[in-house]
Motif scaffolding. Structure first.
Motif, mmCIF file in Angstrom:
data_model
loop_
_atom_site.group_PDB
_atom_site.id
_atom_site.type_symbol
_atom_site.label_atom_id
_atom_site.label_comp_id
_atom_site.label_asym_id
_atom_site.label_seq_id
_atom_site.Cartn_x
_atom_site.Cartn_y
_atom_site.Cartn_z
ATOM 1 N N TYR A 101 -0.319 -1.382 -7.497
ATOM 2 C CA TYR A 101 -0.508 -0.831 -8.838
ATOM 3 C C TYR A 101 0.469 0.283 -9.200
ATOM 4 O O TYR A 101 0.663 0.574 -10.378
ATOM 5 N N THR A 102 1.018 0.951 -8.208
ATOM 6 C CA THR A 102 1.931 2.054 -8.496
ATOM 7 C C THR A 102 3.203 1.883 -7.676
ATOM 8 O O THR A 102 3.367 0.880 -6.984
ATOM 9 N N THR A 103 4.090 2.839 -7.752
ATOM 10 C CA THR A 103 5.378 2.696 -7.060
ATOM 11 C C THR A 103 5.239 2.949 -5.560
ATOM 12 O O THR A 103 4.293 3.595 -5.100
ATOM 13 N N VAL A 104 6.208 2.443 -4.814
ATOM 14 C CA VAL A 104 6.270 2.717 -3.387
ATOM 15 C C VAL A 104 6.373 4.218 -3.148
ATOM 16 O O VAL A 104 5.747 4.766 -2.231
ATOM 17 N N ALA A 105 7.132 4.921 -3.996
ATOM 18 C CA ALA A 105 7.301 6.374 -3.830
ATOM 19 C C ALA A 105 5.966 7.095 -3.937
ATOM 20 O O ALA A 105 5.618 7.929 -3.091
ATOM 21 N N ASN A 106 5.193 6.779 -4.988
ATOM 22 C CA ASN A 106 3.901 7.451 -5.158
ATOM 23 C C ASN A 106 2.976 7.180 -3.977
ATOM 24 O O ASN A 106 2.328 8.085 -3.439
ATOM 25 N N THR A 107 2.887 5.899 -3.574
ATOM 26 C CA THR A 107 2.013 5.563 -2.451
ATOM 27 C C THR A 107 2.474 6.256 -1.176
ATOM 28 O O THR A 107 1.674 6.838 -0.440
ATOM 29 N N ALA A 108 3.781 6.220 -0.910
ATOM 30 C CA ALA A 108 4.310 6.786 0.336
ATOM 31 C C ALA A 108 4.034 8.274 0.445
ATOM 32 O O ALA A 108 3.649 8.767 1.510
ATOM 33 N N PHE A 109 4.214 9.008 -0.643
ATOM 34 C CA PHE A 109 4.002 10.456 -0.589
ATOM 35 C C PHE A 109 2.515 10.816 -0.605
ATOM 36 O O PHE A 109 2.067 11.652 0.174
ATOM 37 N N LEU A 110 1.731 10.184 -1.493
ATOM 38 C CA LEU A 110 0.334 10.588 -1.655
ATOM 39 C C LEU A 110 -0.517 10.235 -0.447
ATOM 40 O O LEU A 110 -1.401 11.008 -0.058
ATOM 41 N N MET A 111 -0.267 9.087 0.175
ATOM 42 C CA MET A 111 -1.099 8.709 1.320
ATOM 43 C C MET A 111 -0.815 9.584 2.536
ATOM 44 O O MET A 111 -1.598 9.607 3.484
ATOM 45 N N ASN A 112 0.281 10.326 2.509
ATOM 46 C CA ASN A 112 0.601 11.224 3.617
ATOM 47 C C ASN A 112 0.026 12.625 3.437
ATOM 48 O O ASN A 112 0.404 13.550 4.151
ATOM 49 N N LEU A 113 -0.883 12.766 2.488
ATOM 50 C CA LEU A 113 -1.590 14.032 2.312
ATOM 51 C C LEU A 113 -2.822 14.128 3.219
ATOM 52 O O LEU A 113 -3.634 15.033 3.058
ATOM 53 N N LEU A 170 -4.572 8.349 -2.733
ATOM 54 C CA LEU A 170 -5.266 9.584 -2.341
ATOM 55 C C LEU A 170 -6.541 9.277 -1.554
ATOM 56 O O LEU A 170 -6.878 9.974 -0.589
ATOM 57 N N SER A 171 -7.267 8.217 -1.968
ATOM 58 C CA SER A 171 -8.476 7.854 -1.221
ATOM 59 C C SER A 171 -8.104 7.364 0.177
ATOM 60 O O SER A 171 -8.837 7.590 1.146
ATOM 61 N N SER A 172 -6.945 6.722 0.301
ATOM 62 C CA SER A 172 -6.467 6.319 1.625
ATOM 63 C C SER A 172 -6.238 7.547 2.514
ATOM 64 O O SER A 172 -6.620 7.559 3.691
ATOM 65 N N ALA A 173 -5.629 8.586 1.947
ATOM 66 C CA ALA A 173 -5.404 9.814 2.715
ATOM 67 C C ALA A 173 -6.719 10.443 3.149
ATOM 68 O O ALA A 173 -6.859 10.916 4.284
ATOM 69 N N ALA A 174 -7.727 10.434 2.251
ATOM 70 C CA ALA A 174 -9.025 11.021 2.584
ATOM 71 C C ALA A 174 -9.744 10.202 3.659
ATOM 72 O O ALA A 174 -10.318 10.756 4.609
ATOM 73 N N LEU A 175 -9.723 8.867 3.522
ATOM 74 C CA LEU A 175 -10.365 8.005 4.513
ATOM 75 C C LEU A 175 -9.705 8.153 5.877
ATOM 76 O O LEU A 175 -10.372 8.168 6.913
ATOM 77 N N TYR A 176 -8.393 8.288 5.872
ATOM 78 C CA TYR A 176 -7.699 8.452 7.142
ATOM 79 C C TYR A 176 -8.069 9.771 7.801
ATOM 80 O O TYR A 176 -8.169 9.859 9.027
ATOM 81 N N ALA A 177 -8.296 10.799 6.996
ATOM 82 C CA ALA A 177 -8.721 12.085 7.562
ATOM 83 C C ALA A 177 -10.080 11.938 8.255
ATOM 84 O O ALA A 177 -10.295 12.479 9.340
#
Length: 329
Positions: A101-113, A170-177
């Motif tokens: 749904y979004t760009t590779v850039a957005n996914t790559a940076f946001l999921m690493n939070l 962002l939910s991926s980053a939270a679930l991974y935490a």
């Protein structure tokens, strides 16, 4: 030199270690590109990746893990292992659909939070004290995340579902935490080989009925599509993280950990080269802010471990890694 000290690696070994580290960074960072290029939707892509990974991981790790016996694992640990695998599956599914749904850039940076969410969960849920310096870094990282999202919003070419994709990342980053905090306890008692294989098998079984009900088509329609799935599992999961494990034999663990910061950069560069995705100015600024914050996390952790402590445990995947390590699948 004492009997317990290891001889320094030979120059050739060091060069091979650095080469393996670089190849690992590219392999793991390329994961999102495979998802975008797949002939089937992200659910089927992930499910098929886990089928291949389960077979390959079983063939590689189980024969070598002679001490890894299920009889030695307590029943409550088995329950936690299965639940953590389900959380990891939800995390992977969220980030795979995010790039749809979004760009590779957005996914790559946001999921690493994910380190941000680890700290927040540690402070709010576990009631543990968090150093003020790390709280400041959290604010910096969140600011970078906001810039990445706003930068995408300024570019209508990425589609009207852009915010859904960012929310999934962002939910991926939270679930991974959440997964990290659960796995932190498991790794003290369960061999890594069992965790790796169980993660892959549980996620495969979790996704199979979802893919059967929702994915059309379920399977790739060409030999190239199957080859891409196999390459995805081999390059991004097994070789990417296997080479990291090899590199840690001769490369400083701190340098290996810092190399994870380059994985989002690899994803963005490949997104530009392979998918012709442009990156907006705000996204660049936001990504740099996030990387600076993650670098701050690593430096603080390195300073805390420096006085005579053992090196950090190697991270083989987003599925089994150490808290605070920014990763990308």
């Amino acid at each position: 030199m004492t009997a317990h000290s290891a001889a320094p690696p030979a120059p050739r070994e060091r060069y091979l270690g650095y080469a393996a580290l670089a190849a690992s960074t590219v392999g793991v960072g390329s994961a999102l590109i495979f998802v975008r290029l797949s002939e089937v939707d992200p659910t089927s892509t992930l499910m098929l990746r886990m089928v291949v990974a389960s077979v390959l991981l079983g063939a590689v790790t189980v024969p070598r893990a002679r001490s890894a016996r299920w009889s030695d694992v307590r029943s409550r640990d088995v329950t936690l292992l299965v639940v953590s695998s389900l959380v990891a599956g939800a995390d992977l599914l969220a980030n795979q659909w995010s790039v749809h749904y979004t760009t590779v850039a957005n996914t790559a940076f946001l999921m690493n939070l994910s380190p941000v969410f680890v700290l927040l969960l540690t402070a709010v849920v576990l009631r543990r004290r968090v150093a003020p310096a790390k709280l400041g870094i959290v604010l910096v990282a969140l600011t970078g995340g906001a810039l990445v999202v706003l930068g995408g919003a300024d570019r209508p070419s990425i589609g009207q579902h852009h915010f859904l994709g960012d929310a999934l990342a962002l939910s991926s980053a939270a679930l991974y935490a959440v997964f990290l905090l659960m796995t932190q306890h498991l790794r003290e008692r369960i061999p890594t080989a069992l965790i790796m294989v169980t993660n892959s098998v549980v996620i495969m079984l979790m996704l199979a009925p979802v893919a059967l009900l929702t994915s059309d088509p379920l399977l790739p329609h060409s030999a190239g599509g199957y080859a891409l799935i196999f390459a995805y599992a081999l390059v991004s999961q097994l070789l990417g993280h296997g080479l990291m494990t090899y590199a840690l034999r001769v490369v400083d663990a701190g340098l290996a950990s810092m190399s994870a910061l380059l994985r989002p950069v690899v994803a963005v560069v490949l997104g530009r080269l392979v998918l012709d995705e442009a990156v907006g100015p705000l996204q660049v600024v936001g990504g740099l802010v996030i990387l600076a914050a993650l670098c701050g996390f690593q430096l603080l952790d390195s300073a805390r471990r420096r006085p005579g402590t053992a090196p950090a445990a190697p991270a083989h995947d987003r599925l089994v890694t150490s808290p605070g390590s920014p990763t990308i699948e």
